[in-house]
Design a protein around this motif. Structure first.
Motif, PDB file in Angstrom:
ATOM      1  N   ARG A 128       0.856  -1.159   0.028  1.00 39.74           N
ATOM      2  CA  ARG A 128      -0.047  -0.049  -0.015  1.00 39.74           C
ATOM      3  C   ARG A 128       0.926   1.240  -0.022  1.00 39.74           C
ATOM      4  O   ARG A 128       0.579   2.271  -0.724  1.00 39.74           O
ATOM      5  CB  ARG A 128      -0.980  -0.006   1.297  1.00 39.74           C
ATOM      6  CG  ARG A 128      -1.994   1.043   1.140  1.00 39.74           C
ATOM      7  CD  ARG A 128      -2.951   0.815   2.271  1.00 39.74           C
ATOM      8  NE  ARG A 128      -2.525   0.600   3.541  1.00 39.74           N
ATOM      9  CZ  ARG A 128      -2.722  -0.565   4.114  1.00 39.74           C
ATOM     10  NH1 ARG A 128      -2.972  -1.580   3.575  1.00 39.74           N
ATOM     11  NH2 ARG A 128      -2.050  -0.569   5.383  1.00 39.74           N
ATOM     12  N   THR A 129       1.982   1.256   0.642  1.00 39.93           N
ATOM     13  CA  THR A 129       2.724   2.547   0.687  1.00 39.93           C
ATOM     14  C   THR A 129       3.621   2.380  -0.607  1.00 39.93           C
ATOM     15  O   THR A 129       3.631   3.741  -1.189  1.00 39.93           O
ATOM     16  CB  THR A 129       3.851   2.175   1.900  1.00 39.93           C
ATOM     17  OG1 THR A 129       3.383   2.119   2.969  1.00 39.93           O
ATOM     18  CG2 THR A 129       4.831   3.229   1.865  1.00 39.93           C
TER      19      THR A 129
ATOM     20  N   THR B 133       0.549   3.911  -3.058  1.00 41.46           N
ATOM     21  CA  THR B 133      -0.036   5.244  -2.662  1.00 41.46           C
ATOM     22  C   THR B 133       1.019   6.196  -2.003  1.00 41.46           C
ATOM     23  O   THR B 133       0.546   7.316  -2.011  1.00 41.46           O
ATOM     24  CB  THR B 133      -1.089   5.106  -1.600  1.00 41.46           C
ATOM     25  OG1 THR B 133      -0.335   4.597  -0.214  1.00 41.46           O
ATOM     26  CG2 THR B 133      -2.200   3.889  -1.970  1.00 41.46           C
TER      27      THR B 133
ATOM     28  N   GLU C  87       1.573   6.555   0.876  1.00 38.61           N
ATOM     29  CA  GLU C  87       1.261   6.665   2.381  1.00 38.61           C
ATOM     30  C   GLU C  87       2.387   5.896   3.250  1.00 38.61           C
ATOM     31  O   GLU C  87       2.169   4.812   3.134  1.00 38.61           O
ATOM     32  CB  GLU C  87      -0.078   6.543   2.479  1.00 38.61           C
ATOM     33  CG  GLU C  87      -1.147   7.455   1.703  1.00 38.61           C
ATOM     34  CD  GLU C  87      -2.495   7.069   2.111  1.00 38.61           C
ATOM     35  OE1 GLU C  87      -2.751   6.259   2.753  1.00 38.61           O
ATOM     36  OE2 GLU C  87      -3.444   7.670   1.365  1.00 38.61           O
TER      37      GLU C  87
ATOM     38  N   GLU D 291       7.989   4.321   5.131  1.00 34.78           N
ATOM     39  CA  GLU D 291       7.576   5.447   4.399  1.00 34.78           C
ATOM     40  C   GLU D 291       8.567   5.294   3.216  1.00 34.78           C
ATOM     41  O   GLU D 291       9.773   4.948   3.081  1.00 34.78           O
ATOM     42  CB  GLU D 291       8.038   6.879   4.928  1.00 34.78           C
ATOM     43  CG  GLU D 291       9.332   7.183   5.376  1.00 34.78           C
ATOM     44  CD  GLU D 291       9.355   8.367   6.346  1.00 34.78           C
ATOM     45  OE1 GLU D 291       9.865   9.580   5.575  1.00 34.78           O
ATOM     46  OE2 GLU D 291       8.630   8.639   7.098  1.00 34.78           O
TER      47      GLU D 291
END
Length: 483
Positions: free
Chosen positions: A251-252, A255, A257, A280
């Motif tokens: 997901r990081t 996106t 995020e 991150e």
């Protein structure tokens, strides 16, 4: 540019080369002697002109180390930024009354050329002179200024070389200090890692390789010398946290995020841990190049939180759920029942004869009875049932959602049997039984307060009928009518 601004620029340039008031240097001394010999004069100097004085970086002949700037020859060269020759200073109205002419060193002849340095913008700024002086007047020769200008070029090169060396030394010192600072910060970071049981990592996306700080190796219980086990990194996370961690990383990546999560962890030595991970994206020119983050061993904190959470929801004497936890569980079951159109049964239990145990055999015997009751409630409850102590000799059970009336009836009968406890001590015998009140959530419109009130009504109806029995609250009756 005004004279004042030009003078300020000269003084700034002079300060930047840090040549004023420095010890003698052989290269400059040799250059001054060479000028004196080539032009056959009694004196020579390489002069730097400060705001209130002129200072001789190198000098030959009877010259003081420095003199006032006023009425001197060299400041004229600096201010005009042009060569100057004076055949006989006593005949020149600019210098005839100068103390350097009327007194020592009794200058009569002077020839000087500018010594300049180049600024970063390409501008040349005059900061001093290369000059020769003599006690006798003489007619300047055409070659005098040419010789001085050529020697001045050498002086300028020496000053520039010295400035470059000075800048290099400054840069080297800055680098040394930066290296020391980085080493100090590295040591401090390692100390912080050790104190916080924490480490940092960096995953290079292109190389598909991971770098760990010492703290990460310590958490994994692997020696630093063994290197990062890139192909095994995820194996330290047992399921289902491994899947959760991979999903968070993807997901990081997709996106951008960041995420932070707690997960179970097993070290290289097989020791279970609880860790907190953060992650991150690292960008270079707007492009993702790495994943960076921290991993922290929070095992002790997690265990403490679990113990505190357990203490907050557990009765200390019996280790059953306390009243607050019972209400929380019941509320959750009622929410599920509302969504599934289901039914939840609640049992309220009151011990009969318990006060007599306390009065006759003492509170220690009473506490032992409460613990025996708790053990029997736990033994009779399957995974879907949650027994609790509400306080004193009051207990309750939230029954399994899949339990029907027939199954509940069997369980209640067994409970009534299990709650018959005989206590003896000090030659005395006491008997304890349990009375049970039962209510179903469908009859209470899935309302917790109504449900408990109905179970309480059933309990006291059973007590009025016969202690050690059970009754169920029925729809259509009030709190005084229970079958």
């Amino acid at each position: 540019m005004s004279n004042n601004k030009r003078e300020a620029l000269r003084q700034k340039a002079l300060a930047e080369i840090a040549l004023l008031d420095t010890p003698p240097e052989r290269e400059f001394d040799v250059l001054a002697k060479l000028a004196q010999r080539m032009l056959g004069t009694g004196m020579s100097s390489i002069t730097l002109v400060a705001p209130e004085r002129q200072w001789f970086k190198a000098r030959c002949g009877p010259l003081a180390p420095q003199t006032p700037r006023a009425q001197a020859f060299c400041p004229v060269v600096v201010e005009t930024e042009a060569p100057l020759t004076v055949a006989d200073a006593r005949l020149d109205p600019r210098f005839a009354e100068s103390p350097f002419v009327t007194g020592a060193p009794n200058i009569r002849y002077y020839a000087g050329v500018p010594v300049r340095i180049q600024q970063p913008d390409g501008d040349w700024v005059t900061i001093g002179t290369l000059c020769v002086l003599d006690e006798q007047p003489r007619e300047p020769r055409p070659t005098d200024l040419e010789v001085l200008e050529e020697l001045a070029c050498v002086a300028e090169a020496l000053i520039e070389a010295r400035a470059v060396a000075l800048r290099a030394a400054g840069a080297a010192e800055e680098r040394r200090l930066a290296v020391e600072r980085l080493e100090r910060e590295r040591r401090q970071f390692k100390q912080a890692e050790r104190m916080a049981d924490m480490g940092s990592y960096r995953y290079d996306i292109e190389k598909q390789s991971t770098a760990w700080s010492d703290g990460v190796f310590a958490i994994h219980e692997r020696p630093v010398s063994s290197g990062v086990p890139n192909s095994e990194v995820l194996n330290y996370f047992p399921e289902p946290d491994r899947t959760r961690f991979v999903a968070a990383v993807m997901r990081t990546l997709n996106t951008g995020e960041p995420f932070e999560m707690d997960a179970d962890f097993v070290t290289a030595k097989g020791n279970p841990r609880r860790v907190r991970c953060s992650c991150e994206i690292e960008l270079a020119k707007g492009k993702p190049v790495a994943l960076i983050g921290l991993i922290q061993d929070i095992t002790e904190r997690h265990d403490l939180e679990q113990r505190l959470r357990h203490q907050a929801c557990t009765d200390d004497l019996t280790q059953l759920a306390n009243r607050a936890e019972f209400h929380r569980v019941l509320d959750a079951r009622l929410r599920e029942a509302r969504l599934a159109d289901g039914d939840v049964a609640v049992l309220l239990i009151d011990l009969d004869g318990f006060k007599g145990v306390n009065d006759v055999l003492g509170h220690a015997a009473g506490d032992a009875v409460l613990r025996r009751v708790a053990d029997r409630l736990r033994a009779s409850c399957n995974d879907g049932c949650v027994p609790a102590r509400l306080g004193g000799d009051e207990f309750a059970i939230v029954m399994s959602a899949d339990l029907d009336c027939v199954g509940l009836d069997r369980k209640v009968r067994r409970l009534l049997h299990d709650l018959e406890i005989v206590v003896d001590g000090q030659g005395l015998i006491a008997r304890v039984t349990g009375t049970i009140g039962i209510a179903w959530s469908s009859a209470a419109a899935q309302d917790r307060d109504v449900l408990l009130r109905q179970a309480d009504a059933a309990l006291y109806a059973a007590k009025r009928t016969r202690k050690g029995t059970a009754q169920t609250f029925q729809v259509g009756t009030d709190d005084r009518q229970v079958s």
